[in-house]
Enzyme design. Structure first.
Site, PDB file in Angstrom:
ATOM      1  N   THR A 265      26.700  -7.809  46.284  1.00 43.81           N
ATOM      2  CA  THR A 265      26.211  -9.089  45.755  1.00 43.81           C
ATOM      3  C   THR A 265      25.026  -9.613  46.562  1.00 43.81           C
ATOM      4  O   THR A 265      24.194 -10.356  46.027  1.00 43.81           O
ATOM      5  CB  THR A 265      27.329 -10.148  45.719  1.00 43.81           C
ATOM      6  OG1 THR A 265      27.743 -10.481  47.041  1.00 43.81           O
ATOM      7  CG2 THR A 265      28.518  -9.651  44.920  1.00 43.81           C
TER       8      THR A 265
ATOM      9  N   LEU B 113      23.821 -13.795  44.153  1.00 47.01           N
ATOM     10  CA  LEU B 113      24.476 -14.274  42.932  1.00 47.01           C
ATOM     11  C   LEU B 113      25.721 -13.421  42.730  1.00 47.01           C
ATOM     12  O   LEU B 113      25.721 -12.442  41.994  1.00 47.01           O
ATOM     13  CB  LEU B 113      23.517 -14.172  41.744  1.00 47.01           C
ATOM     14  CG  LEU B 113      23.923 -14.947  40.487  1.00 47.01           C
ATOM     15  CD1 LEU B 113      24.154 -16.407  40.790  1.00 47.01           C
ATOM     16  CD2 LEU B 113      22.868 -14.800  39.411  1.00 47.01           C
ATOM     17  N   HIS B 114      26.810 -13.841  43.369  1.00 45.68           N
ATOM     18  CA  HIS B 114      27.971 -12.977  43.533  1.00 45.68           C
ATOM     19  C   HIS B 114      28.701 -12.660  42.222  1.00 45.68           C
ATOM     20  O   HIS B 114      28.863 -11.492  41.840  1.00 45.68           O
ATOM     21  CB  HIS B 114      28.972 -13.642  44.488  1.00 45.68           C
ATOM     22  CG  HIS B 114      28.386 -14.094  45.784  1.00 45.68           C
ATOM     23  ND1 HIS B 114      28.070 -13.222  46.803  1.00 45.68           N
ATOM     24  CD2 HIS B 114      28.069 -15.337  46.236  1.00 45.68           C
ATOM     25  CE1 HIS B 114      27.590 -13.900  47.822  1.00 45.68           C
ATOM     26  NE2 HIS B 114      27.577 -15.188  47.511  1.00 45.68           N
ATOM     27  N   ASP B 115      29.193 -13.687  41.548  1.00 43.03           N
ATOM     28  CA  ASP B 115      30.232 -13.507  40.537  1.00 43.03           C
ATOM     29  C   ASP B 115      29.805 -12.774  39.266  1.00 43.03           C
ATOM     30  O   ASP B 115      30.611 -12.021  38.697  1.00 43.03           O
ATOM     31  CB  ASP B 115      30.855 -14.855  40.188  1.00 43.03           C
ATOM     32  CG  ASP B 115      31.664 -15.430  41.340  1.00 43.03           C
ATOM     33  OD1 ASP B 115      32.099 -14.645  42.206  1.00 43.03           O
ATOM     34  OD2 ASP B 115      31.865 -16.652  41.381  1.00 43.03           O
TER      35      ASP B 115
ATOM     36  N   THR C 173      28.200 -10.224  38.873  1.00 44.69           N
ATOM     37  CA  THR C 173      28.230  -8.763  39.000  1.00 44.69           C
ATOM     38  C   THR C 173      29.462  -8.180  38.313  1.00 44.69           C
ATOM     39  O   THR C 173      29.410  -7.055  37.807  1.00 44.69           O
ATOM     40  CB  THR C 173      28.204  -8.337  40.475  1.00 44.69           C
ATOM     41  OG1 THR C 173      29.314  -8.940  41.164  1.00 44.69           O
ATOM     42  CG2 THR C 173      26.903  -8.737  41.147  1.00 44.69           C
TER      43      THR C 173
END
Length: 307
Positions: free
Chosen positions: A190, A236-238, A240
């Site tokens: 991420t 922008l973690h989520d 992915t």
């Protein structure tokens, strides 16, 4: 693909939900919320705000666990702001919060759907999922695609732990021991999808309500990580997790064993990933390590433009 999104919105959670709702390949059976980035009352409210921003008030939202399995709740308002969605002007959602508890919804839905057809996309602490996964439920889940953990990248809330796992390490431990196929999106991947000024501007230029709201969320959200990491934009973690379902070819990883530290106060919530296969422990997750970042943002921008 039938999915349940388990979330604690969170600006990056909003990006993930927008991406899912803008993708006709995915049938979002429901959104379940958990305490994490902010307390449960706000995560349940924020999920409905996001659905309304996307023009999807038909999506059912269920509130779940208001605290971890055995620990006190840790939140992240210092990153996400007091609302969890700081950035755009927010409003009171008009769509209802479902009366059923999120864990009951997860269990009943997995029982009702054909075995092996429901994917759980988890982008918050894993409390709801751990509470739902009795053995007869776990064997019916197609897979879990989760945002959480880290290995070479280390932690983002302590030197050794990523936030989602740190908040409820016992829940994460139970999920990794459940036998369900798991795809893990750690900080190592991420942190390669950065919300640079050019990428955020492209999202904004699509002009949809969701895109304009998300661009304002990202301008707020990224300021913490820009200062912390010295980068142009923040991770922008989520989303992915959703992007993996849509275009797995954007990602690369390997099967590993993952164990979660629950005993040590120094390394609580550390995800111990056997990336180099040095133990004899069985593989229990596909751990993602690399991503085509430009391809990821192309996909995100394209789908948010559809909302």
């Amino acid at each position: 693909m039938k999915i349940i999104i388990d979330t604690d919105p969170g600006q990056d959670d909003a990006a993930a939900i927008f991406l899912a709702l803008g993708s006709p390949e995915l049938e979002v059976l429901g959104i379940t919320t958990v305490a994490g980035n902010v307390p449960l009352a706000l995560t349940a409210k924020n999920a409905r705000i996001i659905c309304e921003m996307a023009g999807r008030p038909d999506v059912r939202v269920f509130a779940g666990a208001d605290k971890p399995l055995v620990r006190a709740l840790v939140t992240a308002e210092h990153v996400h702001g007091k609302t969890g969605l700081d950035g755009p002007e927010l409003f009171e959602p008009t769509m209802p919060l479902q009366e059923k508890h999120a864990v009951d919804f997860i269990v009943e839905t997995i029982k009702a759907e054909e075995s092996g057809t429901v994917t759980l996309c988890t982008i918050g602490p894993l409390t709801n999922i751990a509470l739902a996964l009795a053995p007869e439920i776990a064997k019916r889940v197609q897979q879990i695609v989760m945002m959480g953990g880290a290995y070479f990248e280390q932690g983002n809330v302590t030197p050794s732990a990523e936030f989602n796992v740190y908040v409820d390490p016992e829940a994460a431990r139970d999920v990794f021991k459940s036998g369900i196929p798991i795809v893990m999106m750690p900080l190592d991947v991420t942190h390669k999808v950065l919300t640079t000024s050019v990428r955020t501007a492209r999202i904004k230029e699509t002009g949809t309500r969701a895109a304009l709201a998300l661009s304002e969320m990202l301008l707020f959200f990224e300021r913490f990580d820009e200062e912390k990491y010295g980068t142009d934009g923040g991770p922008l973690h989520d989303p992915t997790t959703i992007a993996y379902l849509l275009k797995p070819e954007l990602f690369q990883g390997r099967q590993c064993n993952v164990e979660i530290e629950t005993k040590s106060e120094l390394t609580r919530g550390a995800s111990v990933v056997d990336w180099w296969q040095v133990s004899d422990r069985s593989h229990n997750a596909l751990v993602i390590g690399d991503v085509d970042a430009d391809g990821f943002f192309d996909l995100l921008t394209e789908r948010i433009a559809c909302l």
